[in-house]
Design a protein around this motif. Structure first.
Motif, mmCIF file in Angstrom:
data_model
loop_
_atom_site.group_PDB
_atom_site.id
_atom_site.type_symbol
_atom_site.label_atom_id
_atom_site.label_comp_id
_atom_site.label_asym_id
_atom_site.label_seq_id
_atom_site.Cartn_x
_atom_site.Cartn_y
_atom_site.Cartn_z
ATOM 1 N N ASN A 55 -25.470 -91.063 -109.925
ATOM 2 C CA ASN A 55 -26.440 -90.957 -110.771
ATOM 3 C C ASN A 55 -26.396 -88.581 -110.386
ATOM 4 N N LEU A 56 -26.169 -88.971 -108.841
ATOM 5 C CA LEU A 56 -26.483 -87.696 -108.176
ATOM 6 C C LEU A 56 -25.535 -86.655 -108.312
ATOM 7 N N ASP A 64 -25.576 -82.633 -115.062
ATOM 8 C CA ASP A 64 -25.325 -81.067 -113.941
ATOM 9 C C ASP A 64 -25.318 -81.116 -112.729
ATOM 10 N N GLY A 65 -25.552 -82.455 -112.194
ATOM 11 C CA GLY A 65 -25.461 -82.377 -110.098
ATOM 12 C C GLY A 65 -26.480 -82.331 -109.761
ATOM 13 N N ARG A 66 -27.568 -81.490 -110.393
ATOM 14 C CA ARG A 66 -28.605 -81.619 -110.032
ATOM 15 C C ARG A 66 -29.448 -82.583 -109.523
ATOM 16 N N GLY A 98 -25.685 -88.764 -94.267
ATOM 17 C CA GLY A 98 -25.420 -87.350 -94.449
ATOM 18 C C GLY A 98 -24.999 -87.550 -96.103
ATOM 19 N N TRP A 99 -25.069 -88.455 -96.612
ATOM 20 C CA TRP A 99 -24.424 -88.210 -98.124
ATOM 21 C C TRP A 99 -25.877 -88.298 -98.768
ATOM 22 N N LEU A 100 -27.063 -88.231 -98.792
ATOM 23 C CA LEU A 100 -27.957 -86.910 -99.126
ATOM 24 C C LEU A 100 -28.433 -86.857 -98.892
ATOM 25 N N THR A 101 -29.419 -85.498 -99.299
ATOM 26 C CA THR A 101 -30.277 -84.935 -98.575
ATOM 27 C C THR A 101 -31.399 -84.595 -99.519
ATOM 28 N N SER A 106 -39.217 -83.199 -103.076
ATOM 29 C CA SER A 106 -38.428 -84.927 -103.267
ATOM 30 C C SER A 106 -37.706 -84.479 -104.005
ATOM 31 N N ARG A 107 -36.624 -84.311 -104.524
ATOM 32 C CA ARG A 107 -35.551 -84.162 -104.992
ATOM 33 C C ARG A 107 -34.699 -85.015 -103.804
ATOM 34 N N LEU A 108 -33.060 -85.952 -105.061
ATOM 35 C CA LEU A 108 -32.745 -86.153 -103.782
ATOM 36 C C LEU A 108 -31.001 -85.387 -103.765
ATOM 37 N N TRP A 109 -30.308 -85.272 -103.457
ATOM 38 C CA TRP A 109 -29.374 -83.905 -103.902
ATOM 39 C C TRP A 109 -28.149 -84.632 -102.864
ATOM 40 N N LEU A 110 -26.754 -85.237 -103.721
ATOM 41 C CA LEU A 110 -25.594 -85.017 -102.822
ATOM 42 C C LEU A 110 -24.701 -84.169 -102.219
#
Length: 160
Positions: A55-56, A64-66, A98-101, A106-110
């Motif tokens: 989903n990320l 959009d990868g946001r 280290g797969w997400l930040t 508090s948004r998760l990013w890939l």
């Protein structure tokens, strides 16, 4: 079924035609989800963790990868999250790897490492599908899905 009833393998077509669909679809759902989750666990990932990665990823489900917050991810996954799936808890090991930040909002990013992990896990999907479909002709599978879709519509449900 009780011990005195015939097993599912010995039921006649007439007997099977009288069986409740909800019973069999429920068993099929539980068995297939358990199978998939066990295969993913062998790869060191839970199904909800894989869904987070998917989903990320702008190369998968994300348009959009946001980054997304947990509530946004829960909304995006509402059709397939199971009771007890806790995305907050599931995200923590992915952040640790280290797969997400997580950003200040508090948004998760890939991450790039997360995208590589997603691709590695995805590469196992054909083998999982093949194992689940063993002994099932594609035409029979298509017929089964079409019958289930018709039952969903007959029951007043929506096909997504």
């Amino acid at each position: 079924m009780t011990a005195t009833e015939p097993s599912a393998e010995t039921l006649t077509d007439t007997q099977l035609a009288g069986q409740p669909v909800a019973y069999w679809t429920g068993l099929a759902n539980e068995a297939t989800v358990a199978f998939i989750r066990a295969r993913l666990a062998e790869l060191g990932c839970t199904q909800p963790q894989y869904w987070l990665l998917r989903n990320l990823s702008p190369h998968d489900i994300s348009p959009d990868g946001r980054g997304m917050t947990i509530p946004e991810l829960e909304q995006a996954m509402s059709a397939y999250l199971r009771p007890g799936d806790d995305l907050t808890w599931e995200a923590e090991p992915l952040i640790g790897r280290g797969w997400l930040t997580r950003d200040a909002e508090s948004r998760l990013w890939l991450t790039d490492e997360g995208e590589k992990a997603r691709l590695t896990i995805k590469s196992h999907a054909p083998a999982i599908r093949t194992a689940l479909h063993e002994g099932i002709d594609d035409a029979d599978y298509v017929t089964t899905v079409r019958v289930l879709q018709r039952m969903i519509v007959n029951a007043g449900g929506d096909l997504v």
